[in-house]
Design a protein around this motif. Structure first.
Motif, mmCIF file in Angstrom:
data_model
loop_
_atom_site.group_PDB
_atom_site.id
_atom_site.type_symbol
_atom_site.label_atom_id
_atom_site.label_comp_id
_atom_site.label_asym_id
_atom_site.label_seq_id
_atom_site.Cartn_x
_atom_site.Cartn_y
_atom_site.Cartn_z
ATOM 1 N N MET A 173 0.846 -1.197 0.000
ATOM 2 C CA MET A 173 0.000 0.000 0.000
ATOM 3 C C MET A 173 0.885 1.251 0.000
ATOM 4 O O MET A 173 1.854 1.336 0.739
ATOM 5 C CB MET A 173 -0.877 0.011 1.246
ATOM 6 C CG MET A 173 -1.749 1.249 1.366
ATOM 7 S SD MET A 173 -3.482 0.859 1.273
ATOM 8 C CE MET A 173 -4.183 2.469 1.444
ATOM 9 N N ALA A 174 0.538 2.191 -0.873
ATOM 10 C CA ALA A 174 1.339 3.400 -0.998
ATOM 11 C C ALA A 174 1.131 4.325 0.193
ATOM 12 O O ALA A 174 0.024 4.470 0.707
ATOM 13 C CB ALA A 174 0.982 4.131 -2.287
ATOM 14 N N LYS A 175 2.210 4.971 0.631
ATOM 15 C CA LYS A 175 2.115 5.988 1.673
ATOM 16 C C LYS A 175 1.515 7.252 1.057
ATOM 17 O O LYS A 175 1.941 7.693 -0.009
ATOM 18 C CB LYS A 175 3.505 6.291 2.251
ATOM 19 C CG LYS A 175 4.122 5.111 2.998
ATOM 20 C CD LYS A 175 5.496 5.475 3.552
ATOM 21 C CE LYS A 175 6.099 4.294 4.321
ATOM 22 N NZ LYS A 175 7.461 4.595 4.826
ATOM 23 N N GLN A 176 0.552 7.835 1.750
ATOM 24 C CA GLN A 176 -0.197 8.966 1.210
ATOM 25 C C GLN A 176 0.441 10.304 1.605
ATOM 26 O O GLN A 176 0.719 10.538 2.785
ATOM 27 C CB GLN A 176 -1.639 8.926 1.716
ATOM 28 C CG GLN A 176 -2.375 7.623 1.435
ATOM 29 C CD GLN A 176 -2.630 7.409 -0.042
ATOM 30 O OE1 GLN A 176 -3.067 8.320 -0.746
ATOM 31 N NE2 GLN A 176 -2.354 6.200 -0.514
ATOM 32 N N PHE A 177 0.652 11.172 0.604
ATOM 33 C CA PHE A 177 1.172 12.516 0.855
ATOM 34 C C PHE A 177 0.354 13.533 0.067
ATOM 35 O O PHE A 177 -0.198 13.217 -0.993
ATOM 36 C CB PHE A 177 2.647 12.620 0.442
ATOM 37 C CG PHE A 177 3.578 11.824 1.314
ATOM 38 C CD1 PHE A 177 4.046 12.344 2.510
ATOM 39 C CD2 PHE A 177 3.967 10.541 0.945
ATOM 40 C CE1 PHE A 177 4.895 11.609 3.325
ATOM 41 C CE2 PHE A 177 4.812 9.792 1.743
ATOM 42 C CZ PHE A 177 5.281 10.324 2.940
ATOM 43 N N ASP A 178 0.314 14.741 0.602
ATOM 44 C CA ASP A 178 -0.281 15.841 -0.175
ATOM 45 C C ASP A 178 0.670 16.243 -1.298
ATOM 46 O O ASP A 178 0.256 16.423 -2.439
ATOM 47 C CB ASP A 178 -0.564 17.047 0.732
ATOM 48 C CG ASP A 178 -1.607 16.739 1.785
ATOM 49 O OD1 ASP A 178 -2.737 16.380 1.404
ATOM 50 O OD2 ASP A 178 -1.285 16.840 2.981
ATOM 51 N N ILE A 179 1.942 16.406 -0.936
ATOM 52 C CA ILE A 179 2.957 16.877 -1.899
ATOM 53 C C ILE A 179 4.201 16.021 -1.774
ATOM 54 O O ILE A 179 4.683 15.753 -0.666
ATOM 55 C CB ILE A 179 3.314 18.359 -1.634
ATOM 56 C CG1 ILE A 179 2.083 19.246 -1.832
ATOM 57 C CG2 ILE A 179 4.459 18.816 -2.537
ATOM 58 C CD1 ILE A 179 2.277 20.671 -1.349
ATOM 59 N N VAL A 180 4.743 15.610 -2.915
ATOM 60 C CA VAL A 180 6.047 14.962 -2.952
ATOM 61 C C VAL A 180 6.965 15.804 -3.830
ATOM 62 O O VAL A 180 6.642 16.085 -4.995
ATOM 63 C CB VAL A 180 5.974 13.517 -3.490
ATOM 64 C CG1 VAL A 180 7.387 12.953 -3.692
ATOM 65 C CG2 VAL A 180 5.193 12.622 -2.536
ATOM 66 N N VAL A 181 8.087 16.234 -3.270
ATOM 67 C CA VAL A 181 9.100 16.996 -4.009
ATOM 68 C C VAL A 181 10.181 16.017 -4.451
ATOM 69 O O VAL A 181 10.794 15.343 -3.607
ATOM 70 C CB VAL A 181 9.710 18.111 -3.139
ATOM 71 C CG1 VAL A 181 10.762 18.881 -3.932
ATOM 72 C CG2 VAL A 181 8.621 19.052 -2.636
ATOM 73 N N ILE A 182 10.411 15.937 -5.747
ATOM 74 C CA ILE A 182 11.444 15.052 -6.276
ATOM 75 C C ILE A 182 12.703 15.885 -6.504
ATOM 76 O O ILE A 182 12.743 16.747 -7.385
ATOM 77 C CB ILE A 182 10.993 14.374 -7.580
ATOM 78 C CG1 ILE A 182 9.683 13.605 -7.353
ATOM 79 C CG2 ILE A 182 12.075 13.425 -8.094
ATOM 80 C CD1 ILE A 182 9.100 12.981 -8.599
ATOM 81 N N GLY A 183 13.716 15.655 -5.673
ATOM 82 C CA GLY A 183 14.944 16.444 -5.703
ATOM 83 C C GLY A 183 15.088 17.236 -4.426
ATOM 84 O O GLY A 183 14.226 18.068 -4.106
ATOM 85 N N GLY A 184 16.160 16.952 -3.682
ATOM 86 C CA GLY A 184 16.376 17.640 -2.405
ATOM 87 C C GLY A 184 17.583 18.554 -2.446
ATOM 88 O O GLY A 184 18.211 18.798 -1.412
ATOM 89 N N GLY A 185 17.917 19.070 -3.631
ATOM 90 C CA GLY A 185 18.995 20.045 -3.751
ATOM 91 C C GLY A 185 18.546 21.410 -3.256
ATOM 92 O O GLY A 185 17.560 21.528 -2.509
ATOM 93 N N LEU A 186 19.232 22.460 -3.685
ATOM 94 C CA LEU A 186 18.930 23.791 -3.163
ATOM 95 C C LEU A 186 17.490 24.210 -3.445
ATOM 96 O O LEU A 186 16.786 24.704 -2.557
ATOM 97 C CB LEU A 186 19.898 24.827 -3.742
ATOM 98 C CG LEU A 186 21.392 24.632 -3.465
ATOM 99 C CD1 LEU A 186 22.175 25.835 -3.976
ATOM 100 C CD2 LEU A 186 21.652 24.432 -1.974
ATOM 101 N N VAL A 187 17.036 24.017 -4.684
ATOM 102 C CA VAL A 187 15.676 24.434 -5.034
ATOM 103 C C VAL A 187 14.647 23.508 -4.396
ATOM 104 O O VAL A 187 13.660 23.964 -3.804
ATOM 105 C CB VAL A 187 15.496 24.479 -6.571
ATOM 106 C CG1 VAL A 187 14.030 24.673 -6.940
ATOM 107 C CG2 VAL A 187 16.317 25.612 -7.169
ATOM 108 N N GLY A 188 14.859 22.194 -4.489
ATOM 109 C CA GLY A 188 13.900 21.248 -3.930
ATOM 110 C C GLY A 188 13.756 21.379 -2.426
ATOM 111 O O GLY A 188 12.629 21.386 -1.890
ATOM 112 N N ALA A 189 14.885 21.489 -1.722
ATOM 113 C CA ALA A 189 14.834 21.631 -0.262
ATOM 114 C C ALA A 189 14.175 22.944 0.128
ATOM 115 O O ALA A 189 13.330 22.992 1.042
ATOM 116 C CB ALA A 189 16.241 21.543 0.327
ATOM 117 N N SER A 190 14.538 24.029 -0.547
ATOM 118 C CA SER A 190 13.918 25.335 -0.255
ATOM 119 C C SER A 190 12.417 25.271 -0.489
ATOM 120 O O SER A 190 11.628 25.842 0.277
ATOM 121 C CB SER A 190 14.523 26.427 -1.150
ATOM 122 O OG SER A 190 15.908 26.574 -0.920
ATOM 123 N N CYS A 191 12.022 24.564 -1.545
ATOM 124 C CA CYS A 191 10.601 24.459 -1.885
ATOM 125 C C CYS A 191 9.837 23.715 -0.791
ATOM 126 O O CYS A 191 8.796 24.190 -0.310
ATOM 127 C CB CYS A 191 10.447 23.745 -3.219
ATOM 128 S SG CYS A 191 8.736 23.649 -3.788
#
Length: 395
Positions: free
Chosen positions: A1-19
């Protein structure tokens, strides 16, 4: 069963982490996850060769509002003055923060320690972090996107935010085209030590072989971006350090002082690139995954951070359902004008100053000279450098 999220950010670099951190602060009730392919270790040691980015003043103020940037950090240096000149021609202009009642025009930030600080904030937040991990498949459902990760984890999200960089593998998974147009230039980047210090002054220098930029860093260093025709890159990369410093001094002159040390050099080809669509089913694309621009004006990360600001505000204030077609369309409309303006102006700047025509050279000189004579003419350029662009507001 998939874990449910409102938002998934793909990429945790400077832009992804800031986002992710920006969205979380403005919308603390949302369930957010970040997927980052590269493990971030804690055994960091400062290096002379740490790469850097330019933060426009508007970006600095936004990151400060989120407590994500400290101007007194050891890896940050203020830009208080920018000198723009055209080698071999009389035109030049200077832009100073005092003229615009600002504490700085921006900051130069070393990527490695800044990225680690953002990663640490992610780990301390209530954001779910999947690292190291990556997306291997995406299944589109009516009300969500279901992700399969390399680790075999399954996640479901109402909205995907794609922030995994210029070579984004997620674009390919979603079938999003990325149109690129190579420049006839590559860039050599290196950190340069200067005798006597840089006094927080940055330089943009246009030469017949391509533009050059020097951005002030900590410890009397400049971050160099030296653009030249692709066929010359190998020649300069193969020079010894003393010969490279000598060639750089000859090309740039002594406006910034005497160069006394050059760090490790790297090079890469320069391209103009733009995604065919900023959005697809329950997904938006931000940062370098959406737009690749010439580095000479230092606008890359700042453009991505404005993607973050618009998206965060939209999530907090939009009347449309998160991830719906109406929502993603609203994001696309709000971002397209700013992205087009920055990409068009940066491209035009590069092409104008890479042209050897005597008529164009005269026009450039008159333009730069006029800016120095008439300070009001500098305002648009200064606002661009500081990130004070007009954001699209049409719905």
């Amino acid at each position: 069963m998939a874990k449910q999220f409102d938002i998934v950010v793909i990429g945790g670099g400077l832009v992804g982490a800031s986002c992710a951190l920006s969205i979380s602060k403005k919308n603390p009730s949302l369930n957010i996850a970040v997927i980052e392919a590269n493990q971030v270790t804690t055994d960091y040691h400062p290096s002379f060769d740490d790469r850097s980015i330019a933060l426009a003043q508007q970006s600095v103020e936004y990151l400060q509002s989120l407590n994500l940037f400290e101007i007194n950090a050891p890896y940050a240096a203020a830009i208080k003055k920018v000198s723009v000149s055209d080698k071999g021609h009389f035109g030049k202009t200077h832009i100073q923060c005092d003229e615009f009642a600002k504490p700085s025009l921006g900051y130069v930030v070393e990527v490695n320690p800044f990225g680690r600080a953002l990663h640490q904030r992610l780990m301390q937040s209530n954001i779910s972090l999947f690292c190291p991990d990556s997306v291997t498949a995406i299944k589109q459902n009516a009300d969500s996107n279901e992700l399969t990760l390399q680790s075999s984890e399954k996640l479901s999200a109402k909205l995907l935010v794609i922030a995994d960089g210029a070579q984004s593998p997620t674009r390919n998974l979603l079938g999003l085209g990325f149109n690129t147009q190579p420049y006839e230039q590559g860039a050599i980047i290196a950190n340069i030590e200067v005798a006597g210090g840089h006094h927080h002054q940055a330089f943009e220098r246009f030469t017949q072989n391509g533009p050059m930029a020097l951005l002030p860093m900590s410890n009397n260093r400049y971050s160099l971006v030296w653009c030249m025709r692709q066929e010359h890159i190998e020649q300069y990369m193969s020079l010894s350090e003393p010969d490279f410093i000598s060639a750089l001094q000859t090309a740039f002159g002594y406006r910034a002082g005497q160069f006394i040390k050059a760090g490790m050099r790297a090079s890469y080809p320069l391209v103009y690139g733009q995604i065919e669509s900023l959005t697809t089913h329950r997904a938006v694309v931000i940062g370098n995954a959406a737009h690749a621009i010439h580095p000479i004006a230092g606008q890359g990360f700042n453009l991505g951070l404005r993607d973050v600001q618009v998206l965060s505000n939209l999530i907090a204030n939009s009347e449309h359902d998160l991830g719906s077609y109406a929502f993603t369309r609203q994001y696309s409309i709000k971002r397209r004008d700013d992205i087009k303006t920055v990409m068009t102006l940066t491209d035009a700047l590069v092409r104008l100053f890479s042209n050897s025509s005597r008529v164009l050279a005269l026009g450039r000189s008159i333009g730069l000279f006029s800016m120095d004579l008439f300070p009001a003419l500098k305002a648009p350029l200064a606002k661009q450098l500081m990130g004070q662009v007009k954001q699209g507001t049409r719905l």
